[in-house]
Each structure stands twice: as C-alpha cells, then as structure tokens.
Design an enzyme around this catalytic site. Structure first.
Site: not given
Ligand code: MG
Length: 260
Positions: A19, A210, A243, A252
């Site tokens: 990510d 998440h 993203c 994150n």
């Molecule tokens: Mg993500």
C-alpha cells in the site's frame, strides 16, 4: 474484563511494501523493497503485504512482484501476503510463492470498476473462485471489503451494504474479513457501529481493519476497532500509502504510532 482493549492481543499486518510503495512516484528497486521487507520482519512483523499482483501498466510500482517474492527466503511463521484483484493475479501470486493472499472487493460499484475493471458482483464471484483455489493449494486466503465507509465517486457507503458484501464474501471461508476505509473518511462512531453489525452478522469471523489517515482519524478508528472486536490491524511504517485510483486519499495509519 479479559477482553479489554489493553489486555487483548492484536496482530499488525505491515502493508508499507504494498500500500505504501504503490503510491510513491518513485519506482523502487527490487533490492530496496526486499531490504524494506527484511527490516520490518527484523522488527517483529509476522505478516507483511509484500506486493500486489496487478496489471503492471496500471501500477508500475508493483511490476516486479515476482522478483520480490523470489528474493525473499521462506521462513516458518512469516506470512508473505500478495494482494490480488482477480484470478489472473491469484495465479501469479500462487506461482510466485505467496503463502497468503488477500483479495479486495469494493463496496461501491463505481470504485470497483475504476480499481479493478469489474462490478462488485463480478469481483465477489472472482473471490469465491480464488478462495476455492487457494484452499485447494494450501494458501491462506483473506478478503477485504474496500471503501467501506466512503467512496470517492459515490460518497458515503451505507453500513448495510458493507454487511451484505461481507456476508457474500464469507461464503468463500476466508481466514478473516477486513474492512478498509480506503480513503480515510470514517470516524470512530461509524467503526463501532459497523463492526458491531459485522460481529452480529458473522459472529465467528475474525475481523481485520485497514485505516487511512486522510482526516487524522486513523488511530482513533483503530482504537474503536479493537474495542469493537477487531483482532488484526493493517498499518504502514511511516504512514506511507494511498490508492492510485482514489484521488486525495493519504497514507495508512503509521505502524510505529499504532504500536506505541
Ligand atoms: Mg489502502
């Protein structure tokens, strides 16, 4: 009160190598990625999302997924998680030696189309096929319901919709279901509400969360998630991430801050 937030064991999945790096403008070398993964394992991480097996034309940062896996030694107790979005991705991840795969299904059709070129229903069907193949191959399989709080194109996502998608993906017998706030718009009261609904709908299913930190609610959401019964949290070293198909989403929750 053996189930309080301070005494329960919570597992962290490090998602920085996937990510995190997928959203960097720089394409890192395979050697740098492997070094990154080695360091998070040395720091005590047992589950690392090491790569995504997606179209390299769409996500060039992940084009060397196979090479990253090839360079990582197999270790007992360590899970190398490959993110997949369709059967082709699963076949690549399995051939590359991932001992765990994560599939994502987006709660909103528009985002599912933009992210993986399919409707949500098509991705659910793909997941059920992948899950069966993973079970047959002895590969641990889990699934994430993405954009579970909000979609950059459709706006707020109703919790009923997330529960409905979770019920459908549960048919594939994942080792856990994750709920992702892909764009970082959720607040703790929503996390409490959604996880409560999910535990009621799927009482035996382990839940992972998440969170992205777009509005700096990520750590508060993580706390709410643990309180509401989540047993696993995703995080990325340094809070990197985002993203490529979600405009303006930020990183994150940072692993080191979550751990603290
Ligand atoms: Mg993500």
């Amino acid at each position: 009160m053996g189930d309080s937030v301070t005494t329960r064991q919570v597992e962290i999945v490090e998602v920085g190598p996937r990510d995190g790096l997928q959203n960097e403008s720089t394409v890192f070398s395979t050697a740098d990625k492997v070094e990154f993964i080695e360091r998070v394992i040395a720091a005590g991480t047992r589950r690392v999302e090491v790569a995504s097996f997606v179209n390299p034309k769409r996500v060039p940062q992940m084009a060397d997924a196979e090479d990253v896996l090839k360079a990582l030694p197999r270790r007992s107790g360590i899970h190398y998680v490959g993110l997949v979005l369709n059967r082709r991705g699963f076949d690549r991840a399995a051939a590359a030696g991932c001992n765990e795969i994560g599939m994502a299904v987006v709660a909103s059709d528009t985002f599912n189309q933009r992210n993986q070129g399919a409707t949500t229903a098509e991705s659910i069907a793909a997941w059920l096929d992948i899950a069966a193949a993973a079970h047959a191959a002895g590969i641990r399989a889990q699934v994430t319901v993405s954009a579970a709080f909000g979609c950059p194109f459709e706006g707020e996502i109703a919790p009923e919709r997330v529960v409905e998608v979770a019920r459908e993906v549960a048919q594939g017998n994942p080792c856990e279901i994750a709920i992702a706030d892909t764009i970082g718009v959720g607040v703790p009261s929503q996390v409490t509400d959604l996880l409560g609904r999910l535990r009621k709908a799927l009482p035996a299913m382990p839940l992972r969360c998440h969170f992205h930190n777009t509005r700096n609610t990520g750590l508060a959401n993580a706390y709410a998630a643990i309180e509401a019964g989540a047993s696993v949290l995703d995080a990325s070293v340094g809070g990197i991430g985002g993203c490529p198909f979600a405009p303006a989403a930020t990183g994150n929750i940072p692993t080191e801050d979550l751990l603290y």
